[in-house]
Design an enzyme around this catalytic site. Structure first.
Site, PDB file in Angstrom:
ATOM      1  N   ASN A 187     -33.067  19.951  17.760  1.00 10.09           N
ATOM      2  CA  ASN A 187     -33.566  20.475  15.620  1.00 10.09           C
ATOM      3  C   ASN A 187     -34.493  19.211  15.535  1.00 10.09           C
ATOM      4  OD1 ASN A 187     -31.643  18.922  15.683  1.00 10.09           O
ATOM      5  ND2 ASN A 187     -30.997  19.941  14.200  1.00 10.09           N
ATOM      6  N   HIS A 196     -32.758  16.383  15.077  1.00 14.36           N
ATOM      7  CA  HIS A 196     -32.181  15.220  14.769  1.00 14.36           C
ATOM      8  C   HIS A 196     -32.000  14.308  15.166  1.00 14.36           C
ATOM      9  CE1 HIS A 196     -28.015  17.219  16.340  1.00 14.36           C
ATOM     10  NE2 HIS A 196     -28.502  15.814  17.094  1.00 14.36           N
ATOM     11  N   GLU A 250     -30.617  15.820   9.954  1.00 12.84           N
ATOM     12  CA  GLU A 250     -30.488  17.007  10.281  1.00 12.84           C
ATOM     13  C   GLU A 250     -32.616  16.964  10.015  1.00 12.84           C
ATOM     14  OE1 GLU A 250     -29.210  18.338  12.444  1.00 12.84           O
ATOM     15  OE2 GLU A 250     -27.342  18.297  12.184  1.00 12.84           O
ATOM     16  N   ASP A 277     -22.552   8.220  14.709  1.00 12.28           N
ATOM     17  CA  ASP A 277     -21.859   8.941  14.159  1.00 12.28           C
ATOM     18  C   ASP A 277     -20.666   9.418  14.594  1.00 12.28           C
ATOM     19  OD1 ASP A 277     -22.973   9.936  16.615  1.00 12.28           O
ATOM     20  OD2 ASP A 277     -24.569  11.537  14.998  1.00 12.28           O
TER      21      ASP A 277
HETATM   22  C1  F6R Z   1     -24.476  12.057  19.245  1.00 14.20           C
HETATM   23  C2  F6R Z   1     -25.778  11.793  18.287  1.00 14.20           C
HETATM   24  C3  F6R Z   1     -26.505  13.695  17.836  1.00 14.20           C
HETATM   25  C4  F6R Z   1     -27.123  13.507  19.868  1.00 14.20           C
HETATM   26  C5  F6R Z   1     -28.170  14.781  20.093  1.00 14.20           C
HETATM   27  C6  F6R Z   1     -28.119  14.714  21.552  1.00 14.20           C
HETATM   28  O1  F6R Z   1     -24.109  10.626  18.915  1.00 14.20           O
HETATM   29  O2  F6R Z   1     -26.125  10.949  17.284  1.00 14.20           O
HETATM   30  O3  F6R Z   1     -28.165  12.846  17.546  1.00 14.20           O
HETATM   31  O4  F6R Z   1     -27.409  12.563  20.315  1.00 14.20           O
HETATM   32  O5  F6R Z   1     -27.528  15.868  19.051  1.00 14.20           O
HETATM   33  O6  F6R Z   1     -26.972  15.684  21.808  1.00 14.20           O
HETATM   34  P1  F6R Z   1     -26.624  15.677  23.298  1.00 14.20           P
HETATM   35  O7  F6R Z   1     -27.183  14.195  23.893  1.00 14.20           O
HETATM   36  O8  F6R Z   1     -25.489  16.052  23.294  1.00 14.20           O
HETATM   37  O9  F6R Z   1     -28.101  16.678  23.864  1.00 14.20           O
END
Ligand code: F6R
Length: 257
Positions: A152, A154, A159, A81
């Protein structure tokens, strides 16, 4: 210490004392795959995540390059992403993140690294996203897909509410996701409202998925993922439909299991 549990749903759970050991394990698996494929002159296709979770993995992968001369010249990467809109050279773009943590430090070919483009005009996005899917398909499939998990539930920026058959597309970020990013960006108003993300289905097409989570902050989402049913409100739960998932977590993230 590492505890390996295999539950009935094709998810192998590995719990490590701390995130460093977990990251070393994940990087070691990637290294072994690259070594094997390099020996066969084969391309390795990796699906990559950003955020705090995988930084230790990238550190180890850089170490392998510097210490063992592990070559990434036959590696192709697809990132999950990117924020939208987002200038690639912005300090908080995922483009900048990947170059800082991995790409600039290895011999990976710049033409082999794909990250969704946050600079497109609105009218270009649909075609661009279709092409992103086609590029992955042209490589055969992603060999190993790395994932972090949002509090959450995702995965990527899929999401709550994301469909299981979703593909690469522009999405609205959840408030929780933007709140979590606010500190980095210097306030929630500076966090983009949208992103381009690979879809749930794009992720599920990978041959192997390695999902990581560290720290108490992730304990609830991990427990819900493992103990509750598949739900559109928890996109990580769709991983139960995949045949080859490894969940790599530390003691703190496992504390509600
Ligand atoms: C990032 C992504 C997100 C993160 C998730 C966890 O490329 O796709 O899904 O993996 O938000 O974020 P962190 O690792 O910062 O806790």
């Amino acid at each position: 210490m590492e505890l390996k549990i295999v539950n009935q749903k094709n998810i192998t759970i590995k719990i490590f004392d701390n995130s460093q050991l977990g990251c070393e394990y994940v990087a070691g698996r990637i290294r072994n795959l690259i070594v094997r494929n390099n020996g066969l002159y084969k391309t390795t296709v990796l699906g990559l995540a950003t955020g705090n979770t995988p930084t230790g993995v990238y550190k180890e992968l850089v170490n392998y390059h510097k210490r063992e001369r592990l070559s990434y010249s036959r590696v192709v990467t697809f990132n999950l992403d990117e924020y939208y809109p987002m200038n690639r050279y912005h300090e908080h773009s995922y483009h900048t993140y990947m170059h800082h943590h991995l790409f600039n430090e290895t011999d990976i070919h710049p033409d082999f690294t794909f990250i969704p483009n946050g600079e497109l005009s609105a009218s270009e996005i649909t075609e661009y996203c279709n092409q992103y899917e086609e590029q992955i398909e042209r490589m055969g499939a992603i060999d190993i897909q790395l994932l972090g998990i949002g509090e959450n539930g995702h995965i990527g920026f899929n999401e709550p509410g994301a469909e299981i058959d979703s593909l690469t597309r522009k999405v609205k970020l959840a408030l929780k996701t933007r709140e979590n990013a606010a500190q980095n960006f210097g306030g929630i108003k500076k966090v983009p409202q949208e992103a381009i993300t690979m879809g749930v289905n794009s992720i599920l097409k990978a041959n192997e998925i390695i999902c990581m989570a560290w720290g108490k902050r992730k304990a609830k989402v991990i427990a819900d993922f493992l103990h509750k049913d598949i739900s559109i409100e928890r996109p990580v739960s769709y991983l139960h439909t995949h045949a080859n998932v490894k969940l790599v977590i530390d003691e703190a993230a496992a504390s509600f299991l």
